[in-house]
Design an enzyme around this catalytic site. Structure first.
Site, PDB file in Angstrom:
ATOM      1  N   HIS A 156      -0.119  31.342 -63.456  1.00  0.00           N
ATOM      2  CA  HIS A 156      -0.993  30.572 -64.346  1.00  0.00           C
ATOM      3  C   HIS A 156      -0.476  30.778 -65.772  1.00  0.00           C
ATOM      4  O   HIS A 156       0.101  31.825 -66.074  1.00  0.00           O
ATOM      5  CB  HIS A 156      -2.412  31.134 -64.204  1.00  0.00           C
ATOM      6  CG  HIS A 156      -3.470  30.380 -64.920  1.00  0.00           C
ATOM      7  ND1 HIS A 156      -3.668  30.485 -66.278  1.00  0.00           N
ATOM      8  CD2 HIS A 156      -4.413  29.522 -64.470  1.00  0.00           C
ATOM      9  CE1 HIS A 156      -4.690  29.721 -66.618  1.00  0.00           C
ATOM     10  NE2 HIS A 156      -5.155  29.125 -65.546  1.00  0.00           N
ATOM     11  N   ASP A 167      -2.396  39.806 -61.560  1.00  0.00           N
ATOM     12  CA  ASP A 167      -3.411  38.828 -61.924  1.00  0.00           C
ATOM     13  C   ASP A 167      -4.276  38.593 -60.682  1.00  0.00           C
ATOM     14  O   ASP A 167      -3.851  37.924 -59.738  1.00  0.00           O
ATOM     15  CB  ASP A 167      -2.721  37.539 -62.386  1.00  0.00           C
ATOM     16  CG  ASP A 167      -3.707  36.418 -62.682  1.00  0.00           C
ATOM     17  OD1 ASP A 167      -4.911  36.573 -62.378  1.00  0.00           O
ATOM     18  OD2 ASP A 167      -3.268  35.375 -63.203  1.00  0.00           O
ATOM     19  N   GLN A 226      -7.624  35.021 -58.712  1.00  0.00           N
ATOM     20  CA  GLN A 226      -7.929  34.269 -57.489  1.00  0.00           C
ATOM     21  C   GLN A 226      -7.985  35.157 -56.255  1.00  0.00           C
ATOM     22  O   GLN A 226      -8.058  34.644 -55.134  1.00  0.00           O
ATOM     23  CB  GLN A 226      -6.878  33.148 -57.277  1.00  0.00           C
ATOM     24  CG  GLN A 226      -6.813  32.125 -58.384  1.00  0.00           C
ATOM     25  CD  GLN A 226      -8.070  31.261 -58.494  1.00  0.00           C
ATOM     26  OE1 GLN A 226      -8.943  31.248 -57.618  1.00  0.00           O
ATOM     27  NE2 GLN A 226      -8.194  30.528 -59.590  1.00  0.00           N
ATOM     28  N   LYS A 258     -15.197  33.392 -62.190  1.00  0.00           N
ATOM     29  CA  LYS A 258     -14.655  32.908 -60.915  1.00  0.00           C
ATOM     30  C   LYS A 258     -15.254  33.676 -59.740  1.00  0.00           C
ATOM     31  O   LYS A 258     -14.814  33.539 -58.609  1.00  0.00           O
ATOM     32  CB  LYS A 258     -13.127  33.044 -60.903  1.00  0.00           C
ATOM     33  CG  LYS A 258     -12.429  32.118 -61.909  1.00  0.00           C
ATOM     34  CD  LYS A 258     -10.936  32.278 -61.819  1.00  0.00           C
ATOM     35  CE  LYS A 258     -10.211  31.649 -62.990  1.00  0.00           C
ATOM     36  NZ  LYS A 258     -10.268  30.189 -63.002  1.00  0.00           N
ATOM     37  N   CYS A 269      -2.912  24.435 -65.019  1.00  0.00           N
ATOM     38  CA  CYS A 269      -2.436  25.475 -65.943  1.00  0.00           C
ATOM     39  C   CYS A 269      -1.246  26.235 -65.356  1.00  0.00           C
ATOM     40  O   CYS A 269      -1.128  27.456 -65.553  1.00  0.00           O
ATOM     41  CB  CYS A 269      -3.552  26.453 -66.306  1.00  0.00           C
ATOM     42  SG  CYS A 269      -4.924  25.691 -67.157  1.00  0.00           S
TER      43      CYS A 269
HETATM   44  C1  LIG Z   1      -4.443  32.845 -61.140  1.00  0.00           C
HETATM   45  C2  LIG Z   1      -5.165  32.672 -62.441  1.00  0.00           C
HETATM   46  N1  LIG Z   1      -4.858  33.466 -63.464  1.00  0.00           N
HETATM   47  C3  LIG Z   1      -5.486  33.361 -64.634  1.00  0.00           C
HETATM   48  C4  LIG Z   1      -6.464  32.430 -64.864  1.00  0.00           C
HETATM   49  C5  LIG Z   1      -7.118  32.369 -66.198  1.00  0.00           C
HETATM   50  O1  LIG Z   1      -8.443  32.721 -66.119  1.00  0.00           O
HETATM   51  P1  LIG Z   1      -9.370  32.642 -67.436  1.00  0.00           P
HETATM   52  O2  LIG Z   1      -9.269  31.226 -67.915  1.00  0.00           O
HETATM   53  O3  LIG Z   1     -10.724  32.983 -66.938  1.00  0.00           O
HETATM   54  O4  LIG Z   1      -8.819  33.598 -68.415  1.00  0.00           O
HETATM   55  C6  LIG Z   1      -6.802  31.565 -63.835  1.00  0.00           C
HETATM   56  C7  LIG Z   1      -7.830  30.506 -64.052  1.00  0.00           C
HETATM   57  O5  LIG Z   1      -7.806  29.455 -63.468  1.00  0.00           O
HETATM   58  C8  LIG Z   1      -6.149  31.685 -62.594  1.00  0.00           C
HETATM   59  O6  LIG Z   1      -6.446  30.884 -61.574  1.00  0.00           O
END
Ligand SMILES: Cc1ncc(COP(=O)(O)O)c(C=O)c1O
Length: 424
Positions: A126, A203, A206, A229, A381
């Site tokens: 992401h 990260d 998900q 999430k 993203c």
């Molecule tokens: C795998 C992953 N990493 C990071 C993020 C970023 O999360 P946030 O916007 O809550 O910081 C997301 C959000 O869609 C994501 O799916």
């Protein structure tokens, strides 16, 4: 797990969209919140609301205890040693920026990143796990290296081994891809990274909401994720860090609450985790994420973590895998639909991306919305990944604990109808 019973806790799922019952399949973007979490927020604001760590009065003490308890609850969820390893931040993005900024500061000592050092990330990240490292490397003379994908959408582990070396200081890797659904073999990656003396940031945006995730089993150094999430309010997220690392690391933001002593010339830092939580915290959000015990009544304030634990993360994962399998089997049977990522449900998290031959993904999402079905469309993203897949974007459907097999069947029937109309 009884998704139908769980639905009763989510008032929003009763609404209609364009006159049709809502089928919410955009959970990878953000989930809905159960009434228990909403009640935790209301209880906080209507009975304890006070600032923490400063007010000597009873309300201040109660708010402080509840907020600290929430850190302990999150620590228990992810297998951290205790709440000192759990830093509350705004979201995954802020947690990653915290690590990046802190590791640049001279005060981080031997952990400080220096020109010539290397950071390794993957092409499936992401943007929030890519752009901070890009900027850090660009501005400080470090090299950013990338691990590629195999054709089936899994991480190329041979490439990972090839990207690692004596200059590797940190590897930043997603646990579950928000586009492909791929589950990466974190424990194996951790061994490879540690063998070259690097740190591993995972990260978990998900993964933590969808499956049992324990840092003691993964062997990672950092784990980051977002409350929104996983049933909690917006504006609260988590950085887990190994205690020895957090102790060595320089603060991220400077100001109130993160200090021990301040003179006009210099300051010393507070204990963990408060050293990294500068300024007034999102107290209500933290409690609604972690839950706590109501100090006056002894009643448990459930919070998102408590809600998920009451169901059981194994059950959450099994439920989602059954839905994902149903969804993938159904989508694969529609002519003109192409699926991305591993094809076996057991190797995936809870996001399914697909394209419809000749159709703009935004149009497909719009047509689904006309029928009350909420999905996401676009690059999610993760633009470098879309480029690697050779697509401008995909449609993404992502179920959660409250979705039912009937909803998946409705989504499939409407998608099939869209494809038939579009292609005929
Ligand atoms: C795998 C992953 N990493 C990071 C993020 C970023 O999360 P946030 O916007 O809550 O910081 C997301 C959000 O869609 C994501 O799916």
């Amino acid at each position: 797990m009884d998704a139908a019973a769980i639905r009763a806790d989510f008032p929003i799922l009763e609404r209609t969209v364009h006159g049709k019952p809502l089928v919410y399949l955009d959970n990878a973007a953000t989930t809905q919140r159960p009434r228990q979490v909403l009640e935790t927020l209301v209880t906080f604001y209507s009975t304890y609301n006070a600032n923490i760590h400063r007010s000597p009065h009873l309300l201040g003490q109660e708010a402080t205890e509840l907020y600290e308890q929430a850190h302990e609850n999150v620590a228990a969820l992810i297998g951290a040693q205790d709440g000192r390893e759990v830093i509350f931040v705004r979201n995954t993005t802020e947690a990653i920026n915290l690590v990046a900024v802190s590791l640049l500061r001279p005060e981080s000592g031997p952990l400080q990143l220096r020109p010539g050092d290397e950071i390794v990330t993957t092409v499936m990240e992401h943007h929030s796990d890519l752009v901070p490292w890009q900027a850090l490397c660009r501005d400080n003379g470090l090299r950013l290296r990338f691990v590629g994908l195999r054709e089936d959408g899994s991480l190329d582990m041979e490439d990972l081994a090839a990207q690692l070396g004596p200059r590797t200081r940190l590897v930043a890797c997603t646990h579950v891809s928000n586009v492909l659904g791929t589950i990466n073999p974190i424990a194996e990656i951790a061994s490879l990274v540690h063998a070259v003396g690097g740190l591993l940031l995972v990260d978990g945006a998900q993964s933590v909401p969808h499956m049992p995730v324990r840092v003691d089993e993964l062997g990672c150094d950092y784990l980051v994720f977002s409350g929104h999430k996983m049933l909690a309010p917006f504006g609260i997220g988590v950085l887990y860090g190994r205690r020895a690392l957090l102790k060595q690391m320089a603060p991220f933001l400077y100001g109130g609450d993160m200090i021990a002593e301040v003179t006009l010339e210099a300051s010393t830092w507070n204990e963990l985790p408060w050293k990294f939580e500068a300024g007034t915290a999102n107290v209500a959000g933290g409690i609604a994420l972690g839950g706590a015990v109501d100090l006056r009544t002894g009643r448990e304030l459930v919070g998102a973590v408590g809600y998920l634990q009451a169901i059981g993360l194994e059950q959450v994962q099994a439920h989602e895998q059954a839905l994902i399998e149903r969804m993938m089997r159904g989508l694969a049977a529609i002519p003109g639909v192409r699926l991305y990522g591993p094809l076996e449900a057991g190797r995936r998290g809870a996001a399914v991306s697909f394209t419809v031959e000749g159709a703009n993904p935004y149009l497909v999402a719009q047509l689904l919305d006309d029928e009350g079905i909420a999905v996401r469309a676009g690059g999610h993203c993760a633009h470098p990944l879309a480029r690697r897949l050779g697509v401008a974007g995909t449609v993404r459907a992502s179920p959660y604990i409250y979705n039912t097999a009937e909803e998946i069947d409705r989504f499939l029937a409407v998608t099939e109808e869209i494809v038939r109309r579009k292609l005929s």
